[in-house]
Design a protein around this motif. Sequence first.
Motif, mmCIF file in Angstrom:
data_model
loop_
_atom_site.group_PDB
_atom_site.id
_atom_site.type_symbol
_atom_site.label_atom_id
_atom_site.label_comp_id
_atom_site.label_asym_id
_atom_site.label_seq_id
_atom_site.Cartn_x
_atom_site.Cartn_y
_atom_site.Cartn_z
ATOM 1 N N ASP A 45 0.833 -1.210 0.000
ATOM 2 C CA ASP A 45 0.000 0.000 0.000
ATOM 3 C C ASP A 45 0.863 1.253 0.000
ATOM 4 O OD1 ASP A 45 -2.195 -1.638 0.156
ATOM 5 O OD2 ASP A 45 -3.097 -0.600 1.851
ATOM 6 N N GLU A 46 1.789 1.320 0.951
ATOM 7 C CA GLU A 46 2.619 2.514 1.114
ATOM 8 C C GLU A 46 3.501 2.761 -0.111
ATOM 9 O OE1 GLU A 46 2.657 4.647 4.044
ATOM 10 O OE2 GLU A 46 0.757 3.565 4.137
ATOM 11 N N LEU A 47 4.101 1.708 -0.638
ATOM 12 C CA LEU A 47 5.007 1.878 -1.771
ATOM 13 C C LEU A 47 4.249 2.206 -3.052
ATOM 14 C CD1 LEU A 47 7.696 -0.900 -1.141
ATOM 15 C CD2 LEU A 47 7.830 1.552 -0.663
ATOM 16 N N THR A 48 3.063 1.633 -3.240
ATOM 17 C CA THR A 48 2.268 1.978 -4.424
ATOM 18 C C THR A 48 1.908 3.455 -4.412
ATOM 19 O OG1 THR A 48 1.347 -0.258 -4.553
ATOM 20 C CG2 THR A 48 0.163 1.478 -5.715
ATOM 21 N N GLN A 49 1.524 3.976 -3.255
ATOM 22 C CA GLN A 49 1.210 5.400 -3.140
ATOM 23 C C GLN A 49 2.442 6.269 -3.374
ATOM 24 O OE1 GLN A 49 -0.576 5.656 0.743
ATOM 25 N NE2 GLN A 49 -2.212 4.245 0.193
ATOM 26 N N ALA A 50 3.639 5.682 -3.194
ATOM 27 C CA ALA A 50 4.888 6.409 -3.423
ATOM 28 C C ALA A 50 5.449 6.175 -4.824
ATOM 29 C CB ALA A 50 5.925 5.998 -2.377
ATOM 30 N N GLY A 51 4.657 5.532 -5.697
ATOM 31 C CA GLY A 51 5.064 5.390 -7.085
ATOM 32 C C GLY A 51 5.722 4.081 -7.448
ATOM 33 N N SER A 72 4.188 7.591 -12.608
ATOM 34 C CA SER A 72 3.116 6.819 -11.966
ATOM 35 C C SER A 72 1.800 7.564 -12.126
ATOM 36 C CB SER A 72 3.416 6.628 -10.478
ATOM 37 O OG SER A 72 4.549 5.824 -10.301
ATOM 38 N N VAL A 73 0.755 6.844 -12.543
ATOM 39 C CA VAL A 73 -0.542 7.489 -12.766
ATOM 40 C C VAL A 73 -1.652 6.686 -12.079
ATOM 41 C CG1 VAL A 73 0.084 8.642 -14.922
ATOM 42 C CG2 VAL A 73 -0.794 6.295 -14.991
ATOM 43 N N ARG A 74 -2.715 7.405 -11.728
ATOM 44 C CA ARG A 74 -3.892 6.782 -11.137
ATOM 45 C C ARG A 74 -5.124 7.572 -11.562
ATOM 46 N NH1 ARG A 74 -2.995 8.615 -4.760
ATOM 47 N NH2 ARG A 74 -3.768 10.758 -5.013
ATOM 48 N N LEU A 75 -6.272 6.915 -11.544
ATOM 49 C CA LEU A 75 -7.532 7.553 -11.903
ATOM 50 C C LEU A 75 -8.352 7.812 -10.645
ATOM 51 C CD1 LEU A 75 -8.551 5.383 -15.009
ATOM 52 C CD2 LEU A 75 -7.192 7.478 -14.950
ATOM 53 N N PRO A 76 -8.863 9.038 -10.462
ATOM 54 C CA PRO A 76 -9.746 9.337 -9.326
ATOM 55 C C PRO A 76 -11.148 8.809 -9.602
ATOM 56 C CG PRO A 76 -9.408 11.303 -10.644
ATOM 57 C CD PRO A 76 -8.565 10.231 -11.268
ATOM 58 N N TYR A 212 -5.065 2.523 -9.672
ATOM 59 C CA TYR A 212 -3.662 2.708 -10.037
ATOM 60 C C TYR A 212 -3.359 1.933 -11.316
ATOM 61 C CZ TYR A 212 -2.859 4.758 -5.414
ATOM 62 O OH TYR A 212 -2.898 5.579 -4.300
ATOM 63 N N LEU A 213 -2.766 2.633 -12.304
ATOM 64 C CA LEU A 213 -2.486 2.038 -13.603
ATOM 65 C C LEU A 213 -1.002 1.771 -13.830
ATOM 66 C CD1 LEU A 213 -4.845 4.083 -15.973
ATOM 67 C CD2 LEU A 213 -5.299 1.933 -14.762
ATOM 68 N N GLY A 214 -0.182 1.979 -12.819
ATOM 69 C CA GLY A 214 1.250 1.763 -13.019
ATOM 70 C C GLY A 214 1.905 2.958 -13.676
ATOM 71 N N TYR A 215 2.778 2.704 -14.654
ATOM 72 C CA TYR A 215 3.552 3.783 -15.272
ATOM 73 C C TYR A 215 3.011 4.158 -16.637
ATOM 74 C CZ TYR A 215 6.813 2.643 -11.589
ATOM 75 O OH TYR A 215 7.361 2.395 -10.366
ATOM 76 N N TRP A 216 2.936 5.454 -16.855
ATOM 77 C CA TRP A 216 2.761 6.007 -18.200
ATOM 78 C C TRP A 216 4.129 6.498 -18.627
ATOM 79 C CZ3 TRP A 216 1.866 11.753 -18.852
ATOM 80 C CH2 TRP A 216 1.903 12.106 -20.201
ATOM 81 N N ARG A 238 6.279 17.015 -6.306
ATOM 82 C CA ARG A 238 5.447 17.727 -5.324
ATOM 83 C C ARG A 238 4.308 16.853 -4.797
ATOM 84 N NH1 ARG A 238 6.721 20.768 -9.550
ATOM 85 N NH2 ARG A 238 4.812 20.158 -10.634
ATOM 86 N N GLY A 239 4.299 15.604 -5.196
ATOM 87 C CA GLY A 239 3.229 14.701 -4.790
ATOM 88 C C GLY A 239 2.289 14.425 -5.951
ATOM 89 N N TRP A 240 1.129 13.848 -5.653
ATOM 90 C CA TRP A 240 0.156 13.540 -6.709
ATOM 91 C C TRP A 240 -0.516 14.820 -7.183
ATOM 92 C CZ3 TRP A 240 -0.264 8.917 -9.014
ATOM 93 C CH2 TRP A 240 0.268 7.801 -8.354
ATOM 94 N N GLU A 241 -0.492 15.042 -8.508
ATOM 95 C CA GLU A 241 -1.084 16.239 -9.098
ATOM 96 C C GLU A 241 -1.934 15.848 -10.298
ATOM 97 O OE1 GLU A 241 2.248 19.652 -8.015
ATOM 98 O OE2 GLU A 241 2.154 18.862 -10.057
ATOM 99 N N ARG A 242 -2.965 16.653 -10.559
ATOM 100 C CA ARG A 242 -3.872 16.403 -11.671
ATOM 101 C C ARG A 242 -3.203 16.782 -12.993
ATOM 102 N NH1 ARG A 242 -9.189 15.838 -11.169
ATOM 103 N NH2 ARG A 242 -8.385 14.590 -9.438
ATOM 104 N N LEU A 243 -3.234 15.852 -13.962
ATOM 105 C CA LEU A 243 -2.728 16.157 -15.293
ATOM 106 C C LEU A 243 -3.733 17.025 -16.030
ATOM 107 C CD1 LEU A 243 -1.326 12.710 -16.515
ATOM 108 C CD2 LEU A 243 -0.002 14.749 -15.986
#
Length: 258
Positions: A45-51, A72-76, A212-216, A238-243
């Motif tokens: 969990d922790e490492l996935t959130q860290a990319g 690292s990308v994820r969908l809200p 979480y979709l892994g890497y783009w 800077r952390g997770w940001e919206r593309l």
Amino acid sequence: MTQHVPHRQVRFFMTATAPCPYLPGQMERKVFANLPFSDGAWVNDELTQAGFRRSQNIAYRPACETCDACVSVRLPVREFVFSRNQRKILKRNADLSRDLVEAEATTEQFDLLRRYLLARHPGGGMTDMGWLDYVAMVEDTAVRTHLIEFRKPSVDGGPGDLVGVCLTDLLGDGLSMVYSFFDPDLDRRSLGVFAILDHLRQAATVDLPYLYLGYWVRGAARMEYKARFRPMDALTRRGWERLPDIPATVLVDQDSGG
């Protein structure tokens, strides 16, 4: 609030430099850690959130010296609205059954994986995968994981033909699509895209905020299908940001796996 403390300190290592499988002329290097058996789910969990990305009982992320194209990308999930084309893909595959099964390898899955790899990724790093390698990919881990099987309607009362498989981790804040593969002869169904859309529905059903979709990989043609999902968050310094959104004129349905 009780803070979770792992039983053992997680140790990180670096791989040797090797040619990048996505971008010609680039070299890649990874940082990785072994997921502990007793705390594997929490550490994952922790490492996935860290990319990081999981492969069997190892979590890894790029640590390339001259390139930062892997993101690292994820969908809200709660903000996601299916586009017209995405709704068409869901409708096109409405006849498929979806079964959540234990993370146990079968020869039926392996045969489909071999067909997929030979058709979609000939000469790739996984094309030499044998049966025992596949068993390890699916079963060798202590995290919360499962398989999703997609099947055609049955014609004789038995199980329908297997057309897609996803290895998926359950995280504290979402689902992580570890690897997916599908029937390479069913291009019209856009099964790779459908699998992502179906996971969005699964996550919404159980009220999980992220997929979480892994890497783009910017500049890698076979990864561009991920960038076509919006809204999407990317992990930055800077952390997770919206593309930012992309113009509708370049939104073209593509299909992929992995």
